[in-house]
Design an enzyme around this catalytic site. Structure first.
Site, PDB file in Angstrom:
ATOM      1  N   HIS A 210       0.829  -1.215   0.000  1.00 31.77           N
ATOM      2  CA  HIS A 210       0.000   0.000   0.000  1.00 31.77           C
ATOM      3  C   HIS A 210       0.854   1.251   0.000  1.00 31.77           C
ATOM      4  CE1 HIS A 210      -3.611  -2.305   1.817  1.00 31.77           C
ATOM      5  NE2 HIS A 210      -3.503  -2.455   0.516  1.00 31.77           N
ATOM      6  N   ARG A 317     -10.492  -0.630 -16.498  1.00 33.02           N
ATOM      7  CA  ARG A 317     -10.643  -1.698 -15.500  1.00 33.02           C
ATOM      8  C   ARG A 317     -11.906  -1.392 -14.692  1.00 33.02           C
ATOM      9  NH1 ARG A 317      -4.701  -1.095 -15.130  1.00 33.02           N
ATOM     10  NH2 ARG A 317      -3.718  -3.132 -15.422  1.00 33.02           N
ATOM     11  N   ARG A 354     -13.412  -3.292 -19.897  1.00 32.46           N
ATOM     12  CA  ARG A 354     -13.091  -4.682 -19.608  1.00 32.46           C
ATOM     13  C   ARG A 354     -14.093  -5.229 -18.598  1.00 32.46           C
ATOM     14  NH1 ARG A 354      -7.472  -6.519 -16.942  1.00 32.46           N
ATOM     15  NH2 ARG A 354      -8.383  -5.649 -15.066  1.00 32.46           N
ATOM     16  N   GLU A 456      -3.845 -13.133 -22.002  1.00 33.54           N
ATOM     17  CA  GLU A 456      -3.094 -13.093 -20.740  1.00 33.54           C
ATOM     18  C   GLU A 456      -2.639 -14.480 -20.323  1.00 33.54           C
ATOM     19  OE1 GLU A 456      -4.879  -9.987 -18.005  1.00 33.54           O
ATOM     20  OE2 GLU A 456      -6.664 -11.058 -18.649  1.00 33.54           O
ATOM     21  N   ASP A 480      -0.096 -10.296 -16.787  1.00 29.55           N
ATOM     22  CA  ASP A 480      -0.445 -11.684 -16.490  1.00 29.55           C
ATOM     23  C   ASP A 480       0.229 -12.654 -17.442  1.00 29.55           C
ATOM     24  OD1 ASP A 480      -2.115 -11.761 -14.188  1.00 29.55           O
ATOM     25  OD2 ASP A 480      -3.605 -10.652 -15.333  1.00 29.55           O
ATOM     26  N   CYS A 527      -2.134  -3.720 -23.512  1.00 33.39           N
ATOM     27  CA  CYS A 527      -2.512  -2.831 -22.408  1.00 33.39           C
ATOM     28  C   CYS A 527      -1.775  -3.173 -21.122  1.00 33.39           C
ATOM     29  CB  CYS A 527      -4.021  -2.855 -22.190  1.00 33.39           C
ATOM     30  SG  CYS A 527      -4.642  -4.482 -21.733  1.00 33.39           S
TER      31      CYS A 527
HETATM   32  C1  PEP Z   1      -2.459  -7.416 -17.647  1.00 29.74           C
HETATM   33  O1  PEP Z   1      -2.547  -8.521 -17.095  1.00 29.74           O
HETATM   34  O2  PEP Z   1      -1.471  -7.071 -18.324  1.00 29.74           O
HETATM   35  C2  PEP Z   1      -3.537  -6.432 -17.490  1.00 29.74           C
HETATM   36  C3  PEP Z   1      -3.533  -5.299 -18.148  1.00 29.74           C
HETATM   37  O3  PEP Z   1      -4.501  -6.730 -16.594  1.00 29.74           O
HETATM   38  P1  PEP Z   1      -4.338  -6.519 -15.009  1.00 29.74           P
HETATM   39  O4  PEP Z   1      -3.049  -5.827 -14.752  1.00 29.74           O
HETATM   40  O5  PEP Z   1      -5.524  -5.722 -14.594  1.00 29.74           O
HETATM   41  O6  PEP Z   1      -4.379  -7.931 -14.513  1.00 29.74           O
HETATM   42 MG    MG Z   2      -4.403  -9.113 -16.291  1.00 28.95          MG
END
Ligand code: PEP
Ligand code: MG
Length: 595
Positions: A210, A317, A354, A456, A480, A527
């Site tokens: 945090h 998001r 998303r 991902e 991911d 992204c």
């Molecule tokens: C990712 O996994 O790259 C992504 C953009 O999603 P998040 O970071 O929200 O898991």
């Molecule tokens: Mg992700």
């Protein structure tokens, strides 16, 4: 003598300043009390508890004054900072009001006939071992909150007893200082700009603590995880802190100081130049337009997006709707709809919403959902689309809201964590059913809303050609994709050295996705954080990426690189990178692209 230390750079920026060491050493021992002293000891404990609670509430109340929600010119890019910071302090307040800290230590004082500090220590150790035994890295790391809260109460007890005094940023002039501490609470961090603190270093803490999140959010350069830093750094040492590279230079000689001052000025000028680019087109030297969109977490993130001149939103998001709700019930369709329309009303470009990526490290506040989503390994469990397919009411409600919002602007829909074609077909069937319902209720929506999937999971990255005919676009989530390809928990700082976007396996997957997109004429966006990392932009351009979606803070830097890139040259270099197996060689080829 000069020296260099290394840690995890969690918040960018180059700072030169004098260090102030916070020593939260609260020293005490166990000592016995008599039965006649018992009630006085309990009163002493309770008044320390109230003092700690009062301190935290005071900090919380000061936040809106320090970071006004509506306008905060000093903080770029985070309109809702006050609320975000408060959300880190509130759990500490709740802990101080919970029986685990108000009652249990009293029982220990009574049964053991010991001093309050010791009783609190016993209770803290017990609670921390419970949290640490939970098989969830995120919850394990929350044991830090318990430690921080108990430290605060113990500091109050010790202060009362006049045995020692905890250094407290509220009481000292720390203006212009770099603060060094073992660890910092979110509450301490939140007050730093108020005290004029320039930067901080901690011995512990991870990239996703945090405290690190707040530092980034407030633009305070920070390095964490510098183990034993207080063994090497003395109070009043002059330090150079490079929050991007995680490097600390201690007691630099005059030549180094001159060098870093020049660097600081360069950075200042660089940011001024970047700001001039917000209206400039995102186009390479040899004339290819590159789409440059922004990632947002919540509607309030829109202001910096508008300032950056982004083409649209490549990743909206939506998990924020389920977080920090305290007693509030989960959001209904109307709340989803309003959150989407709010963004669409302000942006003319495409907004890619998303669908929920709850689960994993993004747990909702709602207990019921938490129970649904508390598997053994959250990253591999009931997360994102898997959770939506299990809880169809949750999914349908969001799909209805997105479809209804689609008449207010350009909207596309993106599904996270898809791993199999069956999941994709199920999702498409559910979308078709929701559309049918809306039609029968005469509720307008865009029937041609593009539907894409995030890539991902390695399974879809490898078989992208099988998914391509069934989607309107792909968006690569490298955060991911890298974690799942290399089996590296993205939250675990102990293995962060293995988290490598340039690993040949990752690069091959990316190349495959980009080639498939090209062959099937399906746009491929990226992204994940890799897209917004200036070190990789040219490689990605050379590999064929034409759609970037990045945080608003990094957007202009990426645009600048794009505008100085020549695709012809980059393609040849990228091909060489892809044929290379040696990691050092890959790094040097990629570095050559930057030149
Ligand atoms: C990712 O996994 O790259 C992504 C953009 O999603 P998040 O970071 O929200 O898991
Ligand atoms: Mg992700």
């Amino acid at each position: 003598m000069s020296f260099t230390l290394h840690g995890l750079g969690v918040s960018r920026g180059l700072v030169i300043g004098v260090v102030h060491i916070l020593r939260p050493q609260i020293e005490f021992n166990e000592y016995p009390i008599t039965k006649t002293q018992l009630s006085a000891e309990i009163v002493r404990f309770q008044s320390a508890l109230s003092a700690a609670l009062h301190e935290l509430k005071q900090i919380r109340d000061q936040i809106p004054l320090i970071y006004p929600t509506q306008s905060q010119p000093q903080i770029q890019g985070h309109m809702n900072t006050a609320a975000e910071i408060a959300s880190f302090i509130d759990p500490h307040i709740l802990m101080l009001e919970d029986a685990m800290l108000t009652q249990a230590p009293v029982e220990i004082i009574e049964s053991r006939l010991c001093n309050a500090e010791w009783a609190l220590k016993i209770q803290r150790d017990k609670l921390m071992s419970v949290f640490q035994a939970i098989d969830d890295p995120y919850l394990q790391s929350r044991s830090v909150d318990i430690e921080q809260v108990v430290n605060r109460v113990q500091a109050c007890l010790v202060k009362q007893a006049n045995k020692a005094k905890r250094h407290n940023s509220n009481e000292m002039d720390l203006s212009g200082r770099i603060v060094l501490a073992d660890d910092l609470t979110p509450a301490d961090t939140a007050l730093m700009p108020h005290h004029g603190i320039k930067a901080f270093i901690t011995e512990f803490g991870g990239i996703n603590s945090h405290t690190a999140i707040i530092a980034r959010s407030l633009g305070i350069p920070a390095i964490v995880g510098v183990r034993n830093a207080r063994r090497y750094i003395d109070g009043d040492d002059v330090l150079v802190l490079d929050g991007r590279r995680g490097i600390i230079l201690g007691n630099p000689d005059s030549r180094s100081l001159r060098y870093y001052r020049v660097k600081q000025n360069e950075q200042r000028r660089y940011h001024q130049t970047l700001n001039r680019l917000c209206k400039a087109p995102s186009i390479t030297r040899d004339g290819t337009t590159i789409s440059l969109q922004a990632n947002i977490e919540m509607p309030t993130d829109l202001e910096p997006v508008l300032r950056s001149g982004a083409d649209g939103i490549g990743l909206y998001r939506t998990e924020f709707l389920y977080m920090n709700r305290k007693e509030k019930p989960p959001p209904d369709e109307e709340e989803h709809y309003r959150a989407y329309v709010k963004v669409l009303n302000k942006l003319s470009g495409m907004v890619t919403i998303r669908t929920l990526d709850l689960g994993g490290d993004k747990q909702a506040d709602d207990d019921r959902r938490n129970k649904l989503s508390m598997p053994l390994n959250p990253a591999l469990g009931l997360r994102a689309v898997r959770m939506c397919l299990k809880d169809l009411n949750l999914f349908r409600l969001q799909l209805r809201a997105i479809l209804r919002a689609s008449v207010h602007g350009k909207v596309s829909m993106m599904i996270p964590m898809v791993a199999t074609l069956t999941e994709l077909h199920q999702v498409k069937q559910i979308i078709a059913n929701v559309q049918k319902d809306l039609r029968s209720q005469d509720i307008p929506f865009d029937p041609d809303i593009p539907v894409g999937v995030m890539i991902e999971v390695p399974s879809i990255a490898i078989c992208a050609d099988m998914f391509a005919p069934h989607v309107d676009f792909f968006s690569i989530g490298t955060n991911d994709l890298i974690q799942y390809t290399l089996a590296i928990d993205r939250l675990d700082d102990e293995v962060s050295y293995l988290y490598d976007p340039l690993n040949p396996a990752v690069l091959r997957l990316l190349k495959n996705i980009l080639d498939v997109g090209n062959e099937h004429k399906k746009p491929v966006s990226m992204c994940g954080e890799m897209a917004g990392d200036s070190r990789y932009v040219r490689l990605l351009l050379g590999m064929g990426l034409r759609h970037f979606s990045v945080t608003p803070e990094s957007l202009l830097e990426i645009k600048q690189i794009i505008r100085h890139s020549d695709l012809g040259k980059l393609q040849a270099l990228a091909d060489r990178v892809l044929r290379t197996s040696n990691r050092e060689r890959i790094a040097s080829l990629v570095a050559r692209m930057e030149a």
